[in-house]
Design a protein around this motif. Structure first.
Motif, PDB file in Angstrom:
ATOM      1  N   SER A 145       0.798  -1.222   0.000  1.00 25.36           N
ATOM      2  CA  SER A 145       0.000   0.000   0.000  1.00 25.36           C
ATOM      3  C   SER A 145       0.833   1.276   0.000  1.00 25.36           C
ATOM      4  O   SER A 145       0.492   2.241  -0.669  1.00 25.36           O
ATOM      5  CB  SER A 145      -0.980  -0.002   1.166  1.00 25.36           C
ATOM      6  OG  SER A 145      -0.285  -0.127   2.383  1.00 25.36           O
ATOM      7  N   ALA A 146       1.931   1.325   0.704  1.00 27.66           N
ATOM      8  CA  ALA A 146       2.720   2.555   0.770  1.00 27.66           C
ATOM      9  C   ALA A 146       3.498   2.813  -0.521  1.00 27.66           C
ATOM     10  O   ALA A 146       3.624   3.947  -0.964  1.00 27.66           O
ATOM     11  CB  ALA A 146       3.682   2.500   1.950  1.00 27.66           C
ATOM     12  N   GLU A 147       4.023   1.766  -1.146  1.00 26.00           N
ATOM     13  CA  GLU A 147       4.872   1.927  -2.320  1.00 26.00           C
ATOM     14  C   GLU A 147       4.151   1.662  -3.632  1.00 26.00           C
ATOM     15  O   GLU A 147       4.697   1.898  -4.690  1.00 26.00           O
ATOM     16  CB  GLU A 147       6.082   0.976  -2.248  1.00 26.00           C
ATOM     17  CG  GLU A 147       7.045   1.276  -1.116  1.00 26.00           C
ATOM     18  CD  GLU A 147       6.615   0.645   0.191  1.00 26.00           C
ATOM     19  OE1 GLU A 147       5.943  -0.396   0.179  1.00 26.00           O
ATOM     20  OE2 GLU A 147       6.947   1.205   1.244  1.00 26.00           O
ATOM     21  N   GLY A 148       2.962   1.115  -3.601  1.00 33.99           N
ATOM     22  CA  GLY A 148       2.280   0.715  -4.833  1.00 33.99           C
ATOM     23  C   GLY A 148       2.747  -0.670  -5.266  1.00 33.99           C
ATOM     24  O   GLY A 148       3.100  -1.503  -4.444  1.00 33.99           O
ATOM     25  N   TRP A 149       2.767  -0.891  -6.558  1.00 33.12           N
ATOM     26  CA  TRP A 149       3.116  -2.193  -7.119  1.00 33.12           C
ATOM     27  C   TRP A 149       4.617  -2.338  -7.347  1.00 33.12           C
ATOM     28  O   TRP A 149       5.295  -1.379  -7.705  1.00 33.12           O
ATOM     29  CB  TRP A 149       2.406  -2.396  -8.461  1.00 33.12           C
ATOM     30  CG  TRP A 149       0.979  -2.764  -8.316  1.00 33.12           C
ATOM     31  CD1 TRP A 149      -0.093  -1.904  -8.323  1.00 33.12           C
ATOM     32  CD2 TRP A 149       0.438  -4.066  -8.158  1.00 33.12           C
ATOM     33  NE1 TRP A 149      -1.251  -2.613  -8.157  1.00 33.12           N
ATOM     34  CE2 TRP A 149      -0.962  -3.935  -8.065  1.00 33.12           C
ATOM     35  CE3 TRP A 149       0.996  -5.336  -8.077  1.00 33.12           C
ATOM     36  CZ2 TRP A 149      -1.795  -5.030  -7.902  1.00 33.12           C
ATOM     37  CZ3 TRP A 149       0.159  -6.421  -7.920  1.00 33.12           C
ATOM     38  CH2 TRP A 149      -1.215  -6.267  -7.829  1.00 33.12           C
ATOM     39  N   ASP A 150       5.100  -3.571  -7.188  1.00 32.11           N
ATOM     40  CA  ASP A 150       6.438  -3.968  -7.598  1.00 32.11           C
ATOM     41  C   ASP A 150       6.237  -5.157  -8.530  1.00 32.11           C
ATOM     42  O   ASP A 150       5.758  -6.212  -8.102  1.00 32.11           O
ATOM     43  CB  ASP A 150       7.291  -4.376  -6.395  1.00 32.11           C
ATOM     44  CG  ASP A 150       8.632  -4.948  -6.819  1.00 32.11           C
ATOM     45  OD1 ASP A 150       9.179  -4.487  -7.842  1.00 32.11           O
ATOM     46  OD2 ASP A 150       9.126  -5.871  -6.143  1.00 32.11           O
ATOM     47  N   VAL A 151       6.551  -4.981  -9.808  1.00 34.65           N
ATOM     48  CA  VAL A 151       6.267  -5.983 -10.836  1.00 34.65           C
ATOM     49  C   VAL A 151       7.557  -6.313 -11.580  1.00 34.65           C
ATOM     50  O   VAL A 151       8.298  -5.402 -11.962  1.00 34.65           O
ATOM     51  CB  VAL A 151       5.236  -5.446 -11.861  1.00 34.65           C
ATOM     52  CG1 VAL A 151       4.923  -6.493 -12.920  1.00 34.65           C
ATOM     53  CG2 VAL A 151       3.977  -4.961 -11.170  1.00 34.65           C
ATOM     54  N   GLN A 152       7.807  -7.609 -11.783  1.00 31.79           N
ATOM     55  CA  GLN A 152       8.896  -8.054 -12.644  1.00 31.79           C
ATOM     56  C   GLN A 152       8.370  -9.188 -13.501  1.00 31.79           C
ATOM     57  O   GLN A 152       7.859 -10.186 -12.975  1.00 31.79           O
ATOM     58  CB  GLN A 152      10.097  -8.517 -11.821  1.00 31.79           C
ATOM     59  CG  GLN A 152      10.723  -7.364 -11.083  1.00 31.79           C
ATOM     60  CD  GLN A 152      12.190  -7.560 -10.836  1.00 31.79           C
ATOM     61  OE1 GLN A 152      12.853  -8.363 -11.482  1.00 31.79           O
ATOM     62  NE2 GLN A 152      12.705  -6.793  -9.899  1.00 31.79           N
ATOM     63  N   LEU A 153       8.479  -9.010 -14.812  1.00 31.18           N
ATOM     64  CA  LEU A 153       8.010 -10.012 -15.760  1.00 31.18           C
ATOM     65  C   LEU A 153       9.157 -10.388 -16.697  1.00 31.18           C
ATOM     66  O   LEU A 153       9.792  -9.512 -17.281  1.00 31.18           O
ATOM     67  CB  LEU A 153       6.845  -9.465 -16.594  1.00 31.18           C
ATOM     68  CG  LEU A 153       5.629  -8.950 -15.828  1.00 31.18           C
ATOM     69  CD1 LEU A 153       4.650  -8.290 -16.790  1.00 31.18           C
ATOM     70  CD2 LEU A 153       4.978 -10.062 -15.044  1.00 31.18           C
ATOM     71  N   GLU A 154       9.410 -11.679 -16.838  1.00 29.19           N
ATOM     72  CA  GLU A 154      10.371 -12.164 -17.817  1.00 29.19           C
ATOM     73  C   GLU A 154       9.577 -12.537 -19.058  1.00 29.19           C
ATOM     74  O   GLU A 154       8.694 -13.398 -19.009  1.00 29.19           O
ATOM     75  CB  GLU A 154      11.127 -13.387 -17.283  1.00 29.19           C
ATOM     76  CG  GLU A 154      12.176 -13.881 -18.230  1.00 29.19           C
ATOM     77  CD  GLU A 154      12.907 -15.100 -17.692  1.00 29.19           C
ATOM     78  OE1 GLU A 154      13.391 -15.886 -18.533  1.00 29.19           O
ATOM     79  OE2 GLU A 154      12.997 -15.257 -16.465  1.00 29.19           O
ATOM     80  N   VAL A 155       9.855 -11.854 -20.169  1.00 28.38           N
ATOM     81  CA  VAL A 155       9.079 -12.004 -21.391  1.00 28.38           C
ATOM     82  C   VAL A 155       9.919 -12.690 -22.452  1.00 28.38           C
ATOM     83  O   VAL A 155      11.043 -12.260 -22.737  1.00 28.38           O
ATOM     84  CB  VAL A 155       8.605 -10.620 -21.903  1.00 28.38           C
ATOM     85  CG1 VAL A 155       7.770 -10.766 -23.171  1.00 28.38           C
ATOM     86  CG2 VAL A 155       7.818  -9.885 -20.820  1.00 28.38           C
ATOM     87  N   ALA A 156       9.375 -13.772 -23.024  1.00 26.95           N
ATOM     88  CA  ALA A 156      10.030 -14.455 -24.133  1.00 26.95           C
ATOM     89  C   ALA A 156       9.673 -13.684 -25.398  1.00 26.95           C
ATOM     90  O   ALA A 156       8.626 -13.908 -25.998  1.00 26.95           O
ATOM     91  CB  ALA A 156       9.578 -15.907 -24.224  1.00 26.95           C
TER      92      ALA A 156
END
Length: 184
Positions: free
Chosen positions: A60-71
């Motif tokens: 909630s304080a920082e928002g989203w943390d997203v990491q996606l490995e895309v082929a």
């Protein structure tokens, strides 16, 4: 290694890094709109990319943390992110995807509900699952994506709209929808 950094607003950052000729890493942080996950994943799929591995968590304080490995080539990932940023529509088949197995773990009404699902990988599977959930007022607060060959094993922590957890009635509707997705 080629890196593209895109600054959307002061509260949302995206970095795209080419790891190899066929792999890119997309990193997104900050506050994101409610439909970000289905739009980003569907945009990558529509352009011929596939999310092999990834995770996302909302704090909630920082928002989203997203990491996606895309082929895919870095161009596909960057085109998909640009389309999401500019609000381009993402067209995917409207029917819910087929899944092979699911396990829904109920928690207290004030805690996210855990969903594990397994399926054969198809174009837009993740985006279609997330859109199907959203149509029921169910949204992820975290997820882990793992694709090995053609098999997908995804784990979601889900909540009801505007809630910390998921009421029993919503969990029941979700379970019925998952059964339809499994049984066809």
């Amino acid at each position: 290694m080629r890196m593209m950094a895109v600054q959307f607003t002061s509260s949302r950052n995206v970095d795209i890094v080419r790891e190899t000729a066929e792999r890119s890493r997309v990193m997104i942080s900050g506050e994101l709109p409610i439909d970000w996950a289905s739009r980003v994943t569907a945009g990558i799929a529509r352009r011929g990319g596939s999310i092999v591995r990834g995770h996302a968590r909302h704090e909630s304080a920082e928002g989203w943390d997203v990491q996606l490995e895309v082929a895919s080539d870095i161009t596909i990932a960057s085109d998909a992110i640009e389309a999401w940023r500019t609000g381009d529509a993402v067209e995917l088949p409207s029917e819910p995807p087929r899944i092979a197995h699911f396990a829904l773990t109920a928690r207290d009404d004030d805690k996210p509900t855990r969903l594990e699902l397994e399926a054969t990988d198809t174009v837009g599977l993740l985006g279609r699952c997330l859109r199907s959930f959203a149509m029921m007022g169910v949204f992820p607060v975290a997820f882990e994506i793992d694709t090995r060959g053609t098999r997908v094993h995804d784990v979601f922590e889900l909540r009801g709209m505007g809630q910390d957890g998921m009421p029993e009635a919503t969990r029941s509707r979700l379970a019925k929808q998952l059964e339809r997705m499994r049984d066809g």
